[in-house]
Design a protein around this motif. Structure first.
Motif, PDB file in Angstrom:
ATOM      1  N   THR A  17      61.549 -13.701  -0.048  1.00 54.32           N
ATOM      2  CA  THR A  17      60.092 -13.838   0.010  1.00 54.32           C
ATOM      3  C   THR A  17      59.411 -12.509   0.150  1.00 54.32           C
ATOM      4  N   VAL A  19      56.325 -12.434   0.848  1.00 51.76           N
ATOM      5  CA  VAL A  19      55.243 -12.862   1.993  1.00 51.76           C
ATOM      6  C   VAL A  19      55.915 -13.507   2.975  1.00 51.76           C
ATOM      7  N   LEU A  20      56.543 -13.027   4.062  1.00 53.24           N
ATOM      8  CA  LEU A  20      57.446 -13.723   5.070  1.00 53.24           C
ATOM      9  C   LEU A  20      56.511 -14.490   5.845  1.00 53.24           C
ATOM     10  N   GLU A  21      55.588 -14.000   6.496  1.00 52.68           N
ATOM     11  CA  GLU A  21      54.721 -14.696   7.279  1.00 52.68           C
ATOM     12  C   GLU A  21      54.114 -15.820   6.707  1.00 52.68           C
ATOM     13  N   GLN A  22      53.809 -15.886   5.597  1.00 51.97           N
ATOM     14  CA  GLN A  22      53.089 -16.844   4.767  1.00 51.97           C
ATOM     15  C   GLN A  22      54.046 -18.184   4.537  1.00 51.97           C
ATOM     16  N   SER A  23      55.470 -17.725   3.981  1.00 54.32           N
ATOM     17  CA  SER A  23      56.442 -18.546   3.622  1.00 54.32           C
ATOM     18  C   SER A  23      56.977 -19.124   4.771  1.00 54.32           C
ATOM     19  N   VAL A  24      56.923 -18.599   6.149  1.00 55.74           N
ATOM     20  CA  VAL A  24      57.425 -19.318   7.248  1.00 55.74           C
ATOM     21  C   VAL A  24      56.343 -20.354   7.626  1.00 55.74           C
ATOM     22  N   ASP A  25      55.083 -20.064   7.476  1.00 57.24           N
ATOM     23  CA  ASP A  25      53.982 -20.997   7.878  1.00 57.24           C
ATOM     24  C   ASP A  25      54.139 -22.299   6.781  1.00 57.24           C
ATOM     25  N   GLU A  38      65.356 -15.697  15.105  1.00 64.53           N
ATOM     26  CA  GLU A  38      65.598 -14.426  14.108  1.00 64.53           C
ATOM     27  C   GLU A  38      66.599 -13.828  14.629  1.00 64.53           C
ATOM     28  N   VAL A  43      64.648 -15.137   9.331  1.00 65.45           N
ATOM     29  CA  VAL A  43      63.812 -16.096  10.305  1.00 65.45           C
ATOM     30  C   VAL A  43      64.711 -17.369   9.969  1.00 65.45           C
ATOM     31  N   GLN A  60      62.055 -10.967   4.393  1.00 68.29           N
ATOM     32  CA  GLN A  60      61.172 -10.276   3.651  1.00 68.29           C
ATOM     33  C   GLN A  60      61.786  -9.516   2.490  1.00 68.29           C
TER      34      GLN A  60
END
Length: 321
Positions: A17, A19-25, A38, A43, A60
């Protein structure tokens, strides 16, 4: 050809992805999955009824797409046999250490270039105190968050040559072909295969861009159709993009909703255990081009993006109609 069920099941997937942070969310708060550590830029997330360490790892990357598909062998002997066959056929890459919770892993590619891996040794998940289930035959407590997906259901690859990839799954991994789309010229445009008694675990559909190694979607199972309807409401509230659905597929009769996670990967939500293939002498169901023109079993007509969107994305100008 190997015996059926030498591959036990589709296990865990590694997705890219941008946009790692947004995908995790998205995976945690929309799908309702749980974080489980992690390592090395990955993640790890798990569905609540998964017995292994994780179901999805996210990394990412400059773009989206499937990095690797992991399959668990049914035994050490089955693993050894499948590795020997894959190596002899020239598709092998080699052995490496598995992700946390997983033993030695053999990596290989299908004819289209998708990266897959086989392993046998697996550490069973032990839930921490805050997520211990009330029932001892369940891996962890129901999260009560988001959609609350139960397990990984299947993966749908885009492929240049559906038949070559279908034959690879049959000849190397013992898959059963349950349903297919056969065009008027006799070529196969889509093939649904299973390693288990589910209707399908791995699908190949023809990539209209002629690009190899891409992903159409991954799918998670919910308990009921009502969960999928609720998933649409939750998507509305959380601003998750709904591509199409809820509708019912004709092929495999799956009740579904398709959404995009923030990185662009398509995610399907489907009803768990909709159809089982218990017939040991199952004959492949072939759908004609004319039958497929009718679209879904019911619901709105299939939208164009369902046939053109895949990850990693390619320039729209390359898409053939």
């Amino acid at each position: 050809m190997p015996l059926r069920h030498e591959v036990a099941h589709l296990s865990h997937l590694h997705l890219n992805t941008p946009v790692l942070e947004q995908s995790v969310d998205f995976f945690v708060n929309y799908l309702g999955m749980s974080l489980n550590g992690e390592q090395d830029g990955k993640v790890f997330l798990r569905t609540w009824d998964e017995y292994e360490h994780h179901t999805i790892s996210l990394s990412q990357h400059e773009t989206s797409g499937i990095q690797r598909t992991h399959l668990r062998a049914a035994s050490q002997e089955a693993l050894n046999g499948r590795v020997a066959a894959i190596e002899a056929a020239g598709y092998g890459i080699g052995w490496e250490d598995g992700d946390p919770g997983y033993g030695p892993t053999y990596v290989f590619r299908d004819p289209d270039g998708h990266e897959l891996a086989l392993y046998w040794e697996s550490e069973r998940f032990s839930a921490p105190s805050e997520s211990k289930p009330s029932l001892k035959n369940q891996a962890q407590a129901y999260p009560g968050r988001g959609v609350g997906v139960r397990r990984l259901d299947h993966i749908n690859y885009l492929g240049v040559d559906v038949e070559a990839n279908r034959d690879f799954l049959q000849d190397m991994l013992g898959a059963l072909v349950t349903e297919q789309i056969v065009l008027d010229n006799g070529s196969v445009a889509g093939s649904w295969t299973t390693f288990t008694n589910k209707g399908y675990d791995a699908v190949y559909t023809r990539d209209r861009t002629g690009t190899s190694g891409r992903l159409h979607h991954i799918a998670f199972a919910t308990d009921t159709r009502a969960d999928i309807l609720r998933a649409a409401d939750i998507a509305l509230e959380q601003g998750v993009f709904i591509e199409t659905g809820p509708h019912k597929h004709a092929i495999q009769q799956t009740f579904f909703l398709y959404v995009y996670e923030p990185g662009g990967n398509r995610i399907e939500l489907c009803n768990a255990g909709a159809r089982l293939v218990l017939d040991p002498d199952w004959k492949t169901v072939n759908w004609t081009e004319e039958e497929r023109k009718k679209g879904q079993a019911w619901g709105l007509k299939t939208i164009e993006s369902f046939h053109t969107h895949g990850t990693p994305p390619v320039e729209a100008a390359t898409v053939a109609h």
